[in-house]
Design a protein around this motif. Structure first.
Motif, PDB file in Angstrom:
ATOM      1  N   HIS A 135       0.827  -1.209   0.000  1.00 42.55           N
ATOM      2  CA  HIS A 135       0.000   0.000   0.000  1.00 42.55           C
ATOM      3  C   HIS A 135       0.860   1.258   0.000  1.00 42.55           C
ATOM      4  N   LEU A 136       1.982   1.196   0.707  1.00 43.49           N
ATOM      5  CA  LEU A 136       2.845   2.389   0.818  1.00 43.49           C
ATOM      6  C   LEU A 136       3.751   2.569  -0.397  1.00 43.49           C
ATOM      7  N   GLY A 137       3.774   1.587  -1.300  1.00 45.14           N
ATOM      8  CA  GLY A 137       4.608   1.724  -2.501  1.00 45.14           C
ATOM      9  C   GLY A 137       5.970   1.071  -2.387  1.00 45.14           C
ATOM     10  N   PHE A 138       6.173   0.303  -1.314  1.00 46.70           N
ATOM     11  CA  PHE A 138       7.406  -0.484  -1.222  1.00 46.70           C
ATOM     12  C   PHE A 138       7.339  -1.632  -2.237  1.00 46.70           C
ATOM     13  N   THR A 139       8.489  -2.029  -2.723  1.00 44.70           N
ATOM     14  CA  THR A 139       8.591  -3.255  -3.514  1.00 44.70           C
ATOM     15  C   THR A 139       8.910  -4.401  -2.567  1.00 44.70           C
ATOM     16  N   ILE A 140       8.112  -5.452  -2.623  1.00 48.31           N
ATOM     17  CA  ILE A 140       8.396  -6.625  -1.787  1.00 48.31           C
ATOM     18  C   ILE A 140       9.361  -7.519  -2.557  1.00 48.31           C
ATOM     19  N   LEU A 141      10.580  -7.531  -2.090  1.00 48.93           N
ATOM     20  CA  LEU A 141      11.638  -8.236  -2.829  1.00 48.93           C
ATOM     21  C   LEU A 141      11.517  -9.742  -2.698  1.00 48.93           C
ATOM     22  N   ARG A 180      22.477  -7.865  -2.449  1.00 42.18           N
ATOM     23  CA  ARG A 180      23.018  -7.669  -3.805  1.00 42.18           C
ATOM     24  C   ARG A 180      22.030  -6.930  -4.701  1.00 42.18           C
ATOM     25  N   VAL A 181      20.706  -7.030  -4.357  1.00 43.60           N
ATOM     26  CA  VAL A 181      19.694  -6.327  -5.159  1.00 43.60           C
ATOM     27  C   VAL A 181      19.929  -4.834  -5.037  1.00 43.60           C
TER      28      VAL A 181
END
Ligand SMILES: Cc1cc2nc3c(=O)[nH]c(=O)nc-3n(C[C@H](O)[C@H](O)[C@H](O)COP(=O)(O)O)c2cc1C
Length: 180
Positions: free
Chosen positions: A126-132, A179-180
């Motif tokens: 919802h907050l715009g984070f990318t779930i890696l 590493r990402v």
């Protein structure tokens, strides 16, 4: 990079994973604000202050522990009030999260852990984070009256888990994420 780690543990399994994550981050030269969630913890946290968040919990009735659910509710309301949660939840570059759980899965295996991880992930989505990534780590049933579940269910024999092999895998995955 500012890193936050929120975790809930009731019987100690998730704590083992959490300590492994923190140690791997430290070994890689990163500082981490690590918060063991309890009743009324974490109200001063602003998730957007962080570039990377790890969030994990044991699974209880298919969801994270109550204190974790409550914290996520409070954080969601605070961020919504601040206008941080926007329609369509546009991505924020440089904001990433990893969500994990430890679970026993006696009845339906990983399927009863998935809702817990998805529940936690939604706040970040919802907050715009990318779930890696999402990590599912088997965790034995610790209370004596539940110990039979550690052998009797769909997961087979999970006594002693998370074990050294599980924790090493977690440490390796932390290195991979960095590493990402
Ligand atoms: C009261 C109780 C309820 C549980 N409910 C579930 C459940 O619904 N699904 C599941 O996969 N595991 C369930 N488990 C197993 C825990 O998720 C697992 O042992 C986990 O590793 C506990 O994490 P913690 O020690 O960090 O609290 C339950 C364990 C207990 C003690």
């Amino acid at each position: 990079m500012k890193i936050l780690h929120l975790y809930y543990t009731s019987t100690g399994n998730t704590r083992k994973v959490a300590e492994t994550i923190d140690q791997a981050l430290n070994n890689a030269g990163h500082q981490v604000d690590s918060v063991k969630v309890g009743k009324n913890t974490g109200d001063d946290i602003n998730l957007l202050d962080y570039d990377m968040v790890f969030a994990g919990s044991g699974v209880y009735e298919w969801l994270p522990g109550k204190s974790m659910q409550d914290l996520f509710g409070r954080l969601r309301r605070k961020h919504a009030e601040n206008g941080d949660i926007k329609p369509a939840s546009p991505k924020r570059s440089g904001k990433n999260a990893v969500i994990y759980c430890t679970y026993g899965g006696v009845h339906t295996g990983i399927n009863e852990a998935i809702p817990a991880v998805k529940f936690m992930g939604q706040l970040f989505d919802h907050l715009g984070f990318t779930i890696l990534d999402e990590w599912y780590v088997p965790g034995e049933y610790v209370p004596e009256k539940m110990q039979k579940f550690s052998e009797a269910g769909r997961m087979g024999d999970i006594r002693g888990r998370p074990d050294a092999h599980d924790l090493n895998e977690v440490a390796q995955k932390v290195n991979g994420i960095l590493r990402v």
